[in-house]
Design a protein around this motif. Sequence first.
Motif, PDB file in Angstrom:
ATOM      1  N   ALA A 103      33.018  29.744  70.229  1.00 25.24           N
ATOM      2  CA  ALA A 103      34.434  29.377  70.090  1.00 25.24           C
ATOM      3  C   ALA A 103      34.699  28.781  68.712  1.00 25.24           C
ATOM      4  O   ALA A 103      35.738  29.055  68.090  1.00 25.24           O
ATOM      5  N   LYS A 104      33.777  27.963  68.211  1.00 23.94           N
ATOM      6  CA  LYS A 104      33.933  27.375  66.880  1.00 23.94           C
ATOM      7  C   LYS A 104      33.893  28.463  65.804  1.00 23.94           C
ATOM      8  O   LYS A 104      34.685  28.443  64.862  1.00 23.94           O
ATOM      9  N   MET A 105      32.980  29.408  65.951  1.00 26.11           N
ATOM     10  CA  MET A 105      32.885  30.506  64.990  1.00 26.11           C
ATOM     11  C   MET A 105      34.167  31.351  65.011  1.00 26.11           C
ATOM     12  O   MET A 105      34.677  31.754  63.966  1.00 26.11           O
ATOM     13  N   ASP A 106      34.686  31.601  66.200  1.00 23.06           N
ATOM     14  CA  ASP A 106      35.912  32.369  66.339  1.00 23.06           C
ATOM     15  C   ASP A 106      37.072  31.650  65.647  1.00 23.06           C
ATOM     16  O   ASP A 106      37.868  32.280  64.942  1.00 23.06           O
ATOM     17  N   ALA A 107      37.149  30.333  65.829  1.00 24.90           N
ATOM     18  CA  ALA A 107      38.207  29.556  65.184  1.00 24.90           C
ATOM     19  C   ALA A 107      38.068  29.608  63.663  1.00 24.90           C
ATOM     20  O   ALA A 107      39.070  29.722  62.945  1.00 24.90           O
ATOM     21  N   LEU A 108      36.832  29.527  63.169  1.00 25.16           N
ATOM     22  CA  LEU A 108      36.613  29.609  61.728  1.00 25.16           C
ATOM     23  C   LEU A 108      37.022  30.976  61.175  1.00 25.16           C
ATOM     24  O   LEU A 108      37.647  31.069  60.115  1.00 25.16           O
ATOM     25  N   ILE A 109      36.687  32.022  61.884  1.00 22.15           N
ATOM     26  CA  ILE A 109      37.042  33.374  61.445  1.00 22.15           C
ATOM     27  C   ILE A 109      38.563  33.543  61.437  1.00 22.15           C
ATOM     28  O   ILE A 109      39.128  34.088  60.485  1.00 22.15           O
ATOM     29  N   LYS A 110      39.217  33.047  62.482  1.00 22.25           N
ATOM     30  CA  LYS A 110      40.677  33.159  62.532  1.00 22.25           C
ATOM     31  C   LYS A 110      41.334  32.371  61.406  1.00 22.25           C
ATOM     32  O   LYS A 110      42.288  32.847  60.793  1.00 22.25           O
ATOM     33  N   SER A 111      40.821  31.168  61.140  1.00 21.15           N
ATOM     34  CA  SER A 111      41.423  30.365  60.066  1.00 21.15           C
ATOM     35  C   SER A 111      41.169  31.021  58.706  1.00 21.15           C
ATOM     36  O   SER A 111      42.037  30.994  57.835  1.00 21.15           O
ATOM     37  N   ALA A 112      40.022  31.629  58.524  1.00 22.15           N
ATOM     38  CA  ALA A 112      39.728  32.312  57.263  1.00 22.15           C
ATOM     39  C   ALA A 112      40.614  33.542  57.104  1.00 22.15           C
ATOM     40  O   ALA A 112      41.134  33.798  56.023  1.00 22.15           O
TER      41      ALA A 112
END
Length: 122
Positions: A103-112
């Motif tokens: 979930a953290k990785m997904d959030a980072l990808i979305k923010s990027a």
Amino acid sequence: MKPYTRADRISGKIQYAITDLLSKKMQDPRIEMATISSVKLSPDLRVAHVYVAVFGDEKRISDVLDGFKNAKGFIKKSITPKLGLKYMPDLKFVHDDSFDKAAKMDALIKSASTGLSDKKHT
């Protein structure tokens, strides 16, 4: 060559049996909404690490693991006949944080990706 080791096959049986037990007979409110994500059995079949996926804060995770530890005797007694083993492995309940990491990785990808799309529009 065998595609799976005996430990892998028994791990799958343990995971299925505990999941089935959770859905039918377990009524502890602490372990509601917990998911058995995997079971890793030691090569000597003596210890089964049961990975539990829980969504929530540290207190919720701690409560769920305490609930499983308190129910360990009931769980072992209930699933032993389904496994057909001479010795029932000791169950160790462990928090599986792989879903939190995903979930953290997904959030980072979305923010990027949001940051990149903002730069394209300017």
